[in-house]
Scaffold this active site. Structure first.
Site, short mmCIF file in Angstrom:
data_model
loop_
_atom_site.label_atom_id
_atom_site.label_comp_id
_atom_site.label_asym_id
_atom_site.label_seq_id
_atom_site.Cartn_x
_atom_site.Cartn_y
_atom_site.Cartn_z
N ARG A 56 41.28 20.59 31.57
CA ARG A 56 40.91 21.90 31.03
C ARG A 56 39.46 22.26 31.39
NH1 ARG A 56 41.50 21.34 25.59
NH2 ARG A 56 39.25 21.32 25.34
N TYR A 108 43.44 50.89 35.12
CA TYR A 108 44.66 50.09 34.96
C TYR A 108 45.09 50.12 33.49
CZ TYR A 108 47.65 45.97 34.67
OH TYR A 108 48.69 45.12 34.42
N ASP A 181 35.89 46.02 37.99
CA ASP A 181 37.23 45.57 38.39
C ASP A 181 37.43 46.05 39.82
OD1 ASP A 181 39.91 45.21 38.93
OD2 ASP A 181 40.58 45.73 36.91
N LYS A 206 46.97 40.08 42.81
CA LYS A 206 47.20 41.18 43.74
C LYS A 206 46.77 40.77 45.16
CE LYS A 206 48.38 43.15 39.88
NZ LYS A 206 47.46 43.95 39.10
#
Ligand SMILES: *Cc1c(COP(=O)(O)O)cnc(C)c1O
Length: 384
Positions: A56, A108, A181, A206
């Protein structure tokens, strides 16, 4: 991965060679996948490898992908997350209760919906503003003194362009961090940190991965020693929003062809935008590569090598005509998402009916197929 070596190589070279990642143990020219979740200590209880204790906190495959992304973005540090939304959430979780944030409107939809809910629950004042309008953004910054200014450029699905350098100036003027973004641009077409942004966010699901088979997100920081970077890193470790080794390995593999794919997608999208602009069944085309687009000049200044594969257009005749055209498409898959090698089409109004999306708007994610085949498909779907 903090402080990657500075590189003068072009992004095509950095990407193709995965920023120098190989497998030292076997001589493999491709890094190995390390699936171990825990790492051994010696007789004196010191970790055998000080970098690795528990998955982790430390993930070698994530480090390889992060190093590569840092070099492509010109970032001091990059952190990967298990989705783009997990990266969005990581930024907003640093904001104190009772403070305020300025967020671009009509971005978005998933980002907007989550931020609205989060800010309500955390008593954070959310100010949504049309950030591509500099006067509106400036006024919002000065009036609200936000902790974070969040922009998305090019925006999805409106393809609006915000001047990153100007937004950074306005944010910094009131002590805010500018987060961009940059999903639709990818680090190949735009490097927002070089224009003054503090953090670049990507849905790596993406274009960065590019093959519609990995869910991931990233944050690339201008400064590794900034308190916000420390907070995000500590929270990722302790709250556990980490990307698994297999996904990180696939991401590195996908990024090797990122510059090649972005170039081809941009070329195809530019050509389709011109084709659609002249089509009698089309009312409007939203693509920053078109000279008449409101953000074209700014986009040309802050993007290099193309304007991306995301393109929206409005079909004459509203929802009915748009859905009829979509139903006839044979090459464009009817599916959400963007940035993959295969072309997709989406009727956004069906997905978000109350956000002002024109009923006839179709969003294309243009892939790397032959552009004449794509034109042929659009032509037959629109009735020539
Ligand atoms: C898809 C997307 C996101 C969310 O990313 P996920 O990987 O789906 O969580 C955020 N911003 C933009 C612009 C996107 O297209």
């Amino acid at each position: 991965m903090a402080n990657p070596p500075k590189s003068n190589l072009s992004s095509a070279t950095i990407a193709a060679q995965a920023a120098g990642a190989t497998d030292a143990e076997t001589g493999g020219v491709v890094p190995a996948v390390h699936m171990a979740t825990t790492f051994a200590r010696d007789e004196n209880y010191a970790p055998l490898n000080a970098q690795n204790v528990y998955l982790r906190s430390h993930n070698e495959n994530a480090r390889v992908a992060e190093r590569l992304l840092s070099q492509l973005e010109g970032a001091a540090e990059t952190l990967l997350f298990p989705s783009g939304m997990a990266a969005v959430a990581a930024v907003f979780r640093t904001v104190s209760n009772g403070s305020s944030v300025v967020v671009q409107s009509q971005i978005y939809w998933g980002t907007t919906a989550w931020i609205r809910d989060f800010c309500t629950r955390r008593d954070i004042a959310l100010h949504e503003v049309e950030a591509s309008d500099p006067a509106a953004l400036d006024a919002a910054c000065k009036t609200h003194s936000p902790a974070i200014v969040w922009i998305e450029t090019p925006s999805n699905p409106w393809l609006r362009i915000t001047d990153i350098a100007q937004a950074a100036h306005m944010a910094h003027g009131v002590g805010a961090k500018l987060v961009v973004d940059s999903t639709a641009a990818s680090p190949v077409l735009s490097q927002p940190l070089s224009h003054g942004a503090d953090i670049v966010m990507h849905s790596a699901t993406k274009g960065i991965n590019g093959h519609s088979d990995v869910l991931a997100g990233s944050l690339s920081m201008a400064a590794a020693d900034d308190p916000i970077s420390h907070m995000i890193l500590a929270d990722r470790d302790m709250a556990g929003a980490v990307l698994g080794p297999m996904e990180a390995w696939l991401l590195t593999r996908g990024m090797r062809t990122l510059p090649l794919r972005m170039r081809e997608m941009s070329r195809n999208a530019q050509s389709l935008a011109g084709y659609l602009l002249d089509h009698p069944a089309v009312e409007d085309v939203l693509y920053p590569g078109l000279p008449d687009h409101a953000g074209h000049e700014i986009a040309a200044r802050q993007m290099t090598g193309g304007f991306g594969g995301l393109l929206s257009f409005v079909v004459k005749g509203g929802a009915e005509a748009a859905l009829r055209a979509v139903g006839r498409m044979q090459l464009f898959h009817r599916a959400t998402s963007l940035g993959g090698v295969e072309s997709l089409v989406e009727h956004r109004h069906t997905i978000e009916p109350h956000t002002g999306i024109p009923e006839g708007l179709l969003r294309l994610s243009v892939g790397i197929e032959d552009v004449e085949d794509l034109k042929g498909d659009l032509g037959q779907a629109l009735g020539q």
